[in-house]
Design a protein around this motif. Structure first.
Motif, PDB file in Angstrom:
ATOM      1  N   UNK A   1       0.844  -1.194   0.000  1.00 42.80           N
ATOM      2  CA  UNK A   1       0.000   0.000   0.000  1.00 42.80           C
ATOM      3  C   UNK A   1       0.883   1.249   0.000  1.00 42.80           C
ATOM      4  N   UNK A   2       0.653   2.100  -0.976  1.00 45.02           N
ATOM      5  CA  UNK A   2       1.414   3.336  -1.140  1.00 45.02           C
ATOM      6  C   UNK A   2       0.482   4.532  -1.023  1.00 45.02           C
ATOM      7  N   UNK A   3       0.985   5.636  -0.512  1.00 47.23           N
ATOM      8  CA  UNK A   3       0.156   6.830  -0.380  1.00 47.23           C
ATOM      9  C   UNK A   3      -0.304   7.349  -1.738  1.00 47.23           C
ATOM     10  N   UNK A   4       0.442   7.070  -2.775  1.00 53.90           N
ATOM     11  CA  UNK A   4       0.112   7.522  -4.127  1.00 53.90           C
ATOM     12  C   UNK A   4      -0.721   6.498  -4.896  1.00 53.90           C
ATOM     13  N   UNK A   5      -1.140   5.410  -4.227  1.00 55.22           N
ATOM     14  CA  UNK A   5      -1.857   4.334  -4.890  1.00 55.22           C
ATOM     15  C   UNK A   5      -0.875   3.300  -5.400  1.00 55.22           C
ATOM     16  N   UNK A   6      -1.387   2.152  -5.784  1.00 53.49           N
ATOM     17  CA  UNK A   6      -0.473   1.098  -6.241  1.00 53.49           C
ATOM     18  C   UNK A   6       0.204   1.516  -7.543  1.00 53.49           C
ATOM     19  N   UNK A   7       1.396   0.994  -7.746  1.00 51.20           N
ATOM     20  CA  UNK A   7       2.119   1.212  -8.992  1.00 51.20           C
ATOM     21  C   UNK A   7       1.731   0.065  -9.911  1.00 51.20           C
ATOM     22  N   UNK A   8       1.145   0.383 -11.033  1.00 52.34           N
ATOM     23  CA  UNK A   8       0.726  -0.634 -11.992  1.00 52.34           C
ATOM     24  C   UNK A   8       1.087  -0.152 -13.387  1.00 52.34           C
ATOM     25  N   UNK A   9       1.376  -1.102 -14.251  1.00 55.45           N
ATOM     26  CA  UNK A   9       1.710  -0.713 -15.603  1.00 55.45           C
ATOM     27  C   UNK A   9       2.013  -1.893 -16.480  1.00 55.45           C
ATOM     28  N   UNK A  10       2.501  -1.589 -17.638  1.00 51.35           N
ATOM     29  CA  UNK A  10       2.837  -2.606 -18.626  1.00 51.35           C
ATOM     30  C   UNK A  10       4.273  -2.387 -19.078  1.00 51.35           C
ATOM     31  N   UNK A  11       5.038  -3.450 -19.060  1.00 53.45           N
ATOM     32  CA  UNK A  11       6.439  -3.416 -19.472  1.00 53.45           C
ATOM     33  C   UNK A  11       6.530  -4.015 -20.876  1.00 53.45           C
ATOM     34  N   UNK A  12       6.861  -3.213 -21.883  1.00 52.89           N
ATOM     35  CA  UNK A  12       6.856  -3.701 -23.263  1.00 52.89           C
ATOM     36  C   UNK A  12       8.086  -4.511 -23.666  1.00 52.89           C
ATOM     37  N   UNK A  13       9.174  -4.402 -22.893  1.00 54.31           N
ATOM     38  CA  UNK A  13      10.411  -5.102 -23.226  1.00 54.31           C
ATOM     39  C   UNK A  13      11.512  -4.678 -22.277  1.00 54.31           C
ATOM     40  N   UNK A  14      12.733  -5.029 -22.608  1.00 50.56           N
ATOM     41  CA  UNK A  14      13.885  -4.594 -21.815  1.00 50.56           C
ATOM     42  C   UNK A  14      14.155  -3.129 -22.130  1.00 50.56           C
TER      43      UNK A  14
END
Length: 166
Positions: free
Chosen positions: A138-151
């Protein structure tokens, strides 16, 4: 050993370490101590939700590969609103080793990429990317979520231009 005295290099963290302590902080205030440097981390003793602006942290995260495989690892929560992929320093744990998706300014050779896919138990980039990721803390800024397209490779330092390779 009390977790108050645990110190590790960030690149030595294991899945067990993150199971025991879901948040680690960089011990920047201890850099001058023997055997410690800017890569030294310790279990975080503060309260949650974690405020990423309180320091530099590593937090437990989960990753979903393109083929549906779930994996555990960590990422660095964004500081001062910078949630660009290069700042998150995404890393997955495997028994065979750690897989980091940030290469800095070094472009990996095809052989190196093949070894990484093998470490992940995959034959090709299509089984791995894109990767969905989300922090488990739990983070004060909300969860960190995303998509990693590659290296990720830092292609141009002045503009912080990122190049993606697979």
């Amino acid at each position: 050993m009390s977790h108050l005295h645990i110190r590790k290099q960030v690149y030595e963290l294991t899945a067990d370490d993150l199971d025991q302590h879901t948040v680690w902080e960089f011990a920047l205030d201890e850099e001058g101590e023997e055997g410690q440097d800017e890569a030294t981390v310790r279990p975080y003793e503060g309260n949650q939700p974690l405020n990423p602006t309180d320091g530099m942290f590593i937090v437990c995260a989960h990753f979903l590969l393109a083929d549906g495989t779930r994996m555990q690892g960590y990422l660095t929560p964004p500081v001062q609103g910078d949630s660009s992929l290069g700042t998150l320093q995404q890393t997955i744990f495997k028994i065979e080793g750690r897989v980091s998706f940030w290469f800095g300014m070094l472009t990996p050779e095809p052989k190196q990429l093949a070894e990484i896919y093998a470490c992940l138990g995959k034959l090709s980039s299509q089984e791995v990317f894109p990767i969905q990721l989300e922090s488990d803390v739990e983070l004060t800024c909300g969860s960190v979520a995303g998509q990693l397209p590659g290296f990720l490779i830092l292609e141009e330092f002045a503009t912080i231009k990122i190049k993606v390779v697979r």
